[in-house]
Design a protein around this motif. Structure first.
Motif: not given
Length: 136
Positions: A32-33, A85-94
């Protein structure tokens, strides 16, 4: 000859390879990420980044104002796009989701954070090594 007889006649190497591929697929499905919300929002039209800790002095938004608390008529200061038009910024952790909560927090660090910790500790060890020579 039916399918069961064909499987029994299969050589052990082929059977072992099929089992290995099945295990790879099982593990791939389990991976999962995890996404961690940074609290920042990016305009999809121009790339402007709204950071709550900085606010937006041009729009009269005080530092510390969360994006959801902005007025509905808020627009991008760079391109005048609407708030939608704004989108949440997320960090992806594998990794495997069940492993994310173990360790000293290292499993939930991004690769950049892990590099900072590793090279920081290596630099600190080097400084300790040099300080040993200065004691003489």
């Amino acid at each position: 000859m039916n399918i069961e007889d064909a499987e029994e006649m299969e050589d052990p190497e082929t059977r072992k390879e099929k089992e290995r591929l099945a295990e790879i697929e099982r593990l791939r499905a389990a991976e999962k990420f995890m996404e961690i919300d940074e609290g920042k929002y990016e305009c999809q039209a121009c790339g402007y980044m709204y950071e709550p800790e900085k606010g937006d002095r041009f729009a009269g938004v005080e530092p510390g104002t969360q994006f959801i608390d902005l007025p509905e008529d808020f627009s991008c200061p760079a391109c005048r796009s609407s708030k939608t038009q704004f989108k949440s910024v997320k960090k992806v952790i594998a990794g495997f989701a069940e492993n994310q909560k173990y360790g000293l927090g290292g499993n939930s660090l991004t690769s950049g954070q892990k590099n900072t910790v590793i090279f920081g500790l290596l630099g600190l060890a080097f400084l300790f090594l040099l300080s040993g020579y200065l004691l003489e």
